[in-house]
Design an enzyme around this catalytic site. Structure first.
Site, short mmCIF file in Angstrom:
data_model
loop_
_atom_site.label_atom_id
_atom_site.label_comp_id
_atom_site.label_asym_id
_atom_site.label_seq_id
_atom_site.Cartn_x
_atom_site.Cartn_y
_atom_site.Cartn_z
N CYS A 212 0.82 -1.21 0.00
CA CYS A 212 0.00 0.00 0.00
C CYS A 212 0.86 1.26 0.00
CB CYS A 212 -0.93 0.00 1.21
SG CYS A 212 -0.10 -0.19 2.81
N ASN A 213 2.11 1.15 0.39
CA ASN A 213 2.97 2.32 0.52
C ASN A 213 4.12 2.38 -0.47
OD1 ASN A 213 1.73 3.80 2.60
ND2 ASN A 213 2.50 2.37 4.11
N ASP B 238 6.72 -1.76 10.98
CA ASP B 238 5.50 -2.45 10.56
C ASP B 238 5.83 -3.90 10.20
OD1 ASP B 238 3.12 -3.32 9.44
OD2 ASP B 238 2.73 -1.43 8.42
N GLN C 70 4.00 -6.14 8.82
CA GLN C 70 3.40 -6.66 7.59
C GLN C 70 4.38 -6.62 6.42
OE1 GLN C 70 0.04 -4.09 7.46
NE2 GLN C 70 -1.22 -5.41 8.75
N GLY D 98 -13.68 -6.21 5.00
CA GLY D 98 -12.52 -6.92 4.44
C GLY D 98 -11.71 -7.60 5.52
N GLY E 77 -8.72 -9.45 4.88
CA GLY E 77 -7.38 -9.85 4.44
C GLY E 77 -6.41 -9.66 5.60
N GLU E 78 -5.13 -9.66 5.28
CA GLU E 78 -4.12 -9.57 6.34
C GLU E 78 -4.29 -8.30 7.18
OE1 GLU E 78 0.79 -9.59 6.77
OE2 GLU E 78 -0.17 -9.82 4.81
N ILE E 79 -4.49 -7.16 6.52
CA ILE E 79 -4.65 -5.90 7.26
C ILE E 79 -5.96 -5.89 8.03
CG2 ILE E 79 -4.94 -3.41 6.99
CD1 ILE E 79 -2.98 -3.51 4.68
N GLY E 80 -7.06 -6.33 7.39
CA GLY E 80 -8.35 -6.37 8.06
C GLY E 80 -8.34 -7.24 9.30
#
Length: 419
Positions: A52-53, A113, A115, A188, A190-193
């Site tokens: 995302c970044n 982070d 992730q 959602g 997913g991993e972040i959700g």
């Protein structure tokens, strides 16, 4: 070989969210780009990291293939040119160091982070899947993984909770200070959700609903966290109830649009936090009175004990990286002379086998065993000194002359051709 390692880098530091979502690549698109690079360039050891970044492409080549890679990216994403200006180009040890810092979390928007480590591992796996990970990339990635373990064992960098999902929870907390029993909708899983939901457990947020396209996944996560769940068909109704909507849904088009919000009366502020890339919440929603949208660029790092601990660990981590890169650079230089070393081994082994065969004609079995052991030991000792000198010459940067001398002395090219 390190000097030929190159990187094209676009991050949250150099590009706004609108540009980042343009060039964001999911797994199928990453693999398409890898195949394009393989078919239209002569590069090797290619790694494509897209989160995302950031979107970053690493490769090994003497030649600069930026233009070809950008053409491939534009083709895969079906976008016009113009995004190239947001990429920076780095090479050599600077590119190696950058990949270390990305994979460990030093370059993350929220420092440390967790992730990003998993995302880099996935990128490496995709390169391996497409046969685009060569010896250099394999060695580099496993060196990075080893450093990650050292960081966990030797520093406080992984202590505490600090990530994009944690920052989203902190933001939701700040936004609802005046709301009694705030209601949160998470869209959602997913991993972040999933991380968002886990961060909401045992907080002031007791009324949390999870929606997902696959209902079974939402139900399992809700059961684990003690929250409610539902299907994506309930989206409009659940938005109506929620004070905060946190979305991390993947897709090329926004899921939460102005159209969906038609008919919903905003009696007070309703906050939308978009953790998706590309964005899953339409930015124009903010034109609706009472609706406030936060995207990834709006989520600022929270000054808390966990982040401060991580910042305090940075000098130690950078020292570990410097030492490790030094060792990796030595290995990289030795790669240049490894073909010569192998040819020398083959030449000496051929001589040993020929002489051994001559002496074994009339020897007894026990004598043959001793001759085999003795000749092998002698060959290894003879080989030891040229190899040590070659490796030492690599570190000094003058291996080329010694390599040429060994080729002349042992006629290595002809030996290799005969073999």
């Amino acid at each position: 070989m390190t000097q030929n390692f190159k990187a094209l880098v676009l991050t949250y530091k150099t590009a706004p969210v609108a540009v980042r979502e343009q060039v964001s690549l999911a797994e199928p698109a990453v693999k398409q780009l890898l195949n394009f690079i393989r078919d239209y360039t002569t590069t090797s050891d290619v790694l494509v990291v897209s989160t995302c970044n950031r979107t970053e492409i690493y490769y090994v080549s003497e030649k600069d293939f930026s233009n070809e890679i950008f053409k491939g990216l534009a083709l895969v994403k079906n976008i016009e040119t113009g995004f190239e200006q947001h990429f920076s180009s780095i090479s050599g040890l600077q590119a190696v160091n950058h990949l270390f810092e990305v994979a460990i979390g030093l370059d993350a928007q929220v420092i440390g982070d967790l992730q990003i480590s998993g995302q880099v591992k996935n990128a490496y796996q995709w390169s391996a899947d497409e046969n685009m990970a060569g010896p250099f990339l394999h060695r580099l990635m496993h060196t990075i993984f080893f450093v990650n373990k050292r960081v966990v064992q030797e520093t406080s960098f992984r202590d505490g909770a600090a990530s994009i999902s944690y920052a989203a929870k902190e933001l939701a907390d700040d936004l609802t200070t005046s709301v009694r029993e705030p209601k949160v909708l998470v869209v959602g899983v997913g991993e972040i959700g999933q991380d968002v939901c886990l961060n909401l457990v045992n907080t002031k947020f007791q009324h949390v609903t999870i929606l997902n396209r696959t209902l079974d996944k939402a139900e399992k996560l809700a059961q684990k966290c003690g929250f409610k769940s539902g299907s994506i068909e309930q989206l409009q109704e659940e938005i109506r109830k929620a004070d905060v909507v946190i979305s991390s849904v993947s897709g090329n088009e926004p899921l939460i649009t102005r159209e969906i919000l038609k008919g919903i009366s905003f009696l007070s502020h309703k906050f939308f936090i978009d953790l998706s890339m590309p964005r899953s919440i339409e930015a124009s929603i903010e034109e609706i009175p009472g609706a406030i949208v936060y995207n990834l660029d709006d989520i600022q790092e929270k000054t808390n004990e966990a982040v401060e601990k991580r910042k305090a660990s940075i000098p130690r981590i950078q020292a570990i990286i410097r030492d490790t890169i030094g060792e990796f650079e030595d290995w990289s230089k030795e790669m240049v002379v490894s073909p010569t070393i192998q040819k020398l081994k083959n030449t000496l082994e051929k001589i040993r086998q020929e002489e051994l065969a001559r002496f074994l004609k009339n020897s007894k079995p026990e004598e043959a065993e001793k001759l085999e052991e003795m000749s092998r030991s002698m060959m290894q000792k003879i080989l030891k000194y040229p190899v040590l000198q070659l490796k030492a010459a690599c570190k000094r940067g003058d291996a080329e002359s010694l390599t040429e001398m060994l080729h002349e002395l042992f006629n290595l090219e002809r030996t290799a051709e005969k073999k």
